[in-house]
Design a protein around this motif. Structure first.
Motif, PDB file in Angstrom:
ATOM      1  N   ARG A  45       1.839   0.573  -4.472  1.00  0.00           N
ATOM      2  CA  ARG A  45       0.602   0.958  -5.134  1.00  0.00           C
ATOM      3  C   ARG A  45       0.710   2.336  -5.783  1.00  0.00           C
ATOM      4  O   ARG A  45       0.255   2.523  -6.909  1.00  0.00           O
ATOM      5  N   PRO A  46       1.348   3.321  -5.093  1.00  0.00           N
ATOM      6  CA  PRO A  46       1.466   4.631  -5.751  1.00  0.00           C
ATOM      7  C   PRO A  46       2.280   4.574  -7.046  1.00  0.00           C
ATOM      8  O   PRO A  46       2.210   5.481  -7.858  1.00  0.00           O
ATOM      9  N   MET A  47       3.079   3.516  -7.233  1.00  0.00           N
ATOM     10  CA  MET A  47       3.936   3.415  -8.416  1.00  0.00           C
ATOM     11  C   MET A  47       3.316   2.543  -9.485  1.00  0.00           C
ATOM     12  O   MET A  47       3.961   2.254 -10.483  1.00  0.00           O
ATOM     13  N   ARG A  48       2.108   2.060  -9.265  1.00  0.00           N
ATOM     14  CA  ARG A  48       1.476   1.184 -10.234  1.00  0.00           C
ATOM     15  C   ARG A  48       1.437   1.855 -11.594  1.00  0.00           C
ATOM     16  O   ARG A  48       1.059   3.007 -11.730  1.00  0.00           O
ATOM     17  N   ASN A  59      -6.865  -4.203  -6.870  1.00  0.00           N
ATOM     18  CA  ASN A  59      -6.144  -3.747  -5.681  1.00  0.00           C
ATOM     19  C   ASN A  59      -6.220  -4.797  -4.577  1.00  0.00           C
ATOM     20  O   ASN A  59      -5.244  -5.110  -3.916  1.00  0.00           O
ATOM     21  N   LYS A 108       0.820  -1.212   0.000  1.00  0.00           N
ATOM     22  CA  LYS A 108       0.000   0.000   0.000  1.00  0.00           C
ATOM     23  C   LYS A 108       0.854   1.263   0.000  1.00  0.00           C
ATOM     24  O   LYS A 108       0.591   2.209  -0.714  1.00  0.00           O
TER      25      LYS A 108
END
Lengths: 298, 241
Positions: free
Chosen positions: A87-90, A189, A83
């Motif tokens: 996730r921010p780099m997806r 997610n 998380k």
């Protein structure tokens, strides 16, 4: 060199291989689902080892409870890492995720040093787990039998989950094509989070075993199992769970047999041997033993 | 049932859809024809939520929506849940999953076991080849079989509106005929279809109404009869003179 000696080495190799396999599975699952080479995976082994130390040795909780707690702690840490960092780099280029994972790895090591100090701590299982069992010429501690059984049970449970449940089907679909998985209504997610949770829980348990195997733990211990399990995953064919299991056992056996069967003068080269094995296997099977090809997703 | 109101979509810096308007009526087969790069796939991906429009609304009115609702900001899984199911370009078969698993994943959001089993039987009746290959890997099927699997998988989600992106691509003429006949049958069972095709003749013959999309804008629309007779359409898309 007696056959009993060789049998003993094989048992030792299987014990080491169980640990590599458990860590390699998570490595492989995470790569499979989001094409991320997660170098922070080894740090979960370290966290699993310290969790075991705290609960088992300092608090004296019963072993099954400790094992369960380590699984949960591993899963939670995996979820938080996913998380917070991934996730921010997806959708970012693969190399960005790779660098992020190195960052997470260094951060966790340093948090470990900050709160636990770099001083190695003695790690030993209580006496009831240290009893020596003699089977013919082969001897091992009761904890080794427990380790191997736990590893086999967890791997069986994981394979069942991935191939026989709806969540597992969603995981395999997401690994193959994220966009189409979303069109099917899969919440990617949640699926990716579940993958991190499972892979990290196994790495946590490997930490419990690692401490018991080597008798000492420190906040930097995750580096070696992380790297070697990466090798095991690549040998088996990255992205394949049976491949990771096979790679883990091959690596564990190869390493122990190399040290055990060659003159002691070569034993310092065990890591060089591990990586030579990797190069050799990749020369013959570029996708690993059970790999299906590492073609990029389009 | 679906109204697209002045949609603008960018891919990177490219302005792909420049104010597209169209509406699909309940129960019909609608076709969108146009050349490569006109933005047809982008439009379908925007409807199903894989892309976000910069401006504009996509209004859906179905049995699972409360009145008319703007779905342009929903995630794909939310849109699938409303009964809008997208059969993507290139079919998007999960090649490592079995045929049966590919079909079952189409029903991922459903939990009515009996209904799912009944629909599985229905799809296997519609495409008998899928039933006979249920344990084979999806990737081992031929192109035509994969297209059937993609359509069957979409049906497993009980679509109200089925979005089909180039179903005829790469298939032989006989298979295309069979497939389009099945699409008509699916429509007759009450599913609204929005079909994107480069094979304009086939698409216009199947559809009730159609639009021509040219570099991001709808340039022509009407009943498919009108479009087939239109001189410009004949020249540009039907290979006429």
């Amino acid at each position: 060199m007696s056959s009993g000696y060789i049998a003993q080495q094989i048992v030792n190799g299987l014990i080491l291989g169980s640990m590599y396999a458990l860590v390699a599975i998570g490595f492989s699952m995470i790569y499979g689902i989001i094409r991320l080479i997660n170098f922070a995976h080894g740090e979960i082994v370290m966290i699993g080892a310290f969790t075991t130390l705290g609960l088992l040795q300092y608090l004296g909780l019963p072993f099954p409870l400790v094992a369960l707690a380590v699984l949960i702690v591993g899963a939670v840490v995996g979820i938080l890492i996913e998380k917070g960092a991934f996730r921010p780099m997806r959708g970012a280029p693969q190399v960005t995720g790779f660098i992020a994972s190195l960052g997470v790895s260094i951060m966790l090591q340093n948090l470990g040093i900050l709160f636990l100090t770099a001083q190695p701590r003695n790690f030993s299982f209580p006496d009831y787990l240290q009893r020596v069992i003699q089977v013919g010429p082969v001897s091992f501690r009761s904890i080794d039998a427990v380790i191997m059984s736990i590893a086999l049970i967890l791997m069986g449970a994981l394979l069942f989950l991935v191939h026989r449940t709806k969540l597992g089907m969603a995981m395999r679909a997401t690994a193959e094509n994220i966009d189409v998985a979303r069109l099917m209504g899969i919440n990617i997610n949640r699926t990716i989070m579940a993958t991190f949770a499972m892979g990290s829980a196994l790495a946590g348990i490997a930490g419990l075993m690692w401490g018991g195997k080597f008798g000492q733990i420190d906040p930097l211990l995750g580096f070696v199992p992380g790297l070697k399990s990466f090798v095991a995953a690549v040998i088996g064919g990255v992205g394949s769970i049976p491949g990771a299991i096979l790679g883990g056992y091959i690596l564990g056996l190869a390493e122990v047999l190399f040290v055990g069967l060659l003159p002691p003068i070569y034993s310092a080269f065990r890591d060089a041997f591990v990586f030579s094995t990797l190069i050799l296997i990749l020369l013959i099977l570029p996708n690993g033993i059970l790999g299906k090809g590492m073609e990029e997703r389009v | 049932m679906l109204q697209i109101a002045d949609i603008h979509v960018y891919r990177g810096k490219t302005h792909v859809l420049k104010g597209v308007r169209l509406d699909v009526r309940k129960g019909e087969i609608a076709a969108l024809i146009g050349a490569n790069g006109a933005g047809k796939t982008t439009l379908l991906r925007t409807i199903s939520g894989l892309l976000r429009p910069a401006r504009g609304k996509i209004l859906l009115e179905g049995s699972r929506t409360a009145g008319r609702m703007d779905i342009s900001r929903l995630a794909p899984e939310g849109i699938t849940k409303l009964g809008v199911i997208h059969c993507p370009e290139g079919r998007g078969i999960f090649s490592q999953l079995t045929v049966r698993e590919n079909l079952m994943i189409g029903a991922y959001l459903r939990s009515d076991k009996e209904g799912i089993a009944a629909d599985y039987e229905r799809v296997c009746t519609l495409f008998p080849i899928l039933g006979s290959r249920s344990n084979q890997a999806g990737g081992s099927l031929s192109g035509g079989e994969q297209e059937m699997l993609a359509v069957g998988r979409a049906l497993m989600g009980r679509p109200e509106l089925l979005l089909l992106d180039e179903p005829s691509l790469g298939l032989g003429p006989i298979i295309v005929d069979t497939l389009f006949a099945t699409l008509a049958e699916i429509n007759a069972q009450g599913v609204t279809l929005l079909l994107v095709e480069q094979n304009a003749v086939k698409a216009l013959l199947l559809a009730h109404r159609a639009w021509v999309l040219e570099i991001g804008r709808v340039t022509l629309s009407g009943s498919s009869r009108e479009l087939i007779d239109d001189e410009n359409v004949k020249k540009a898309y039907l290979g006429g003179t």
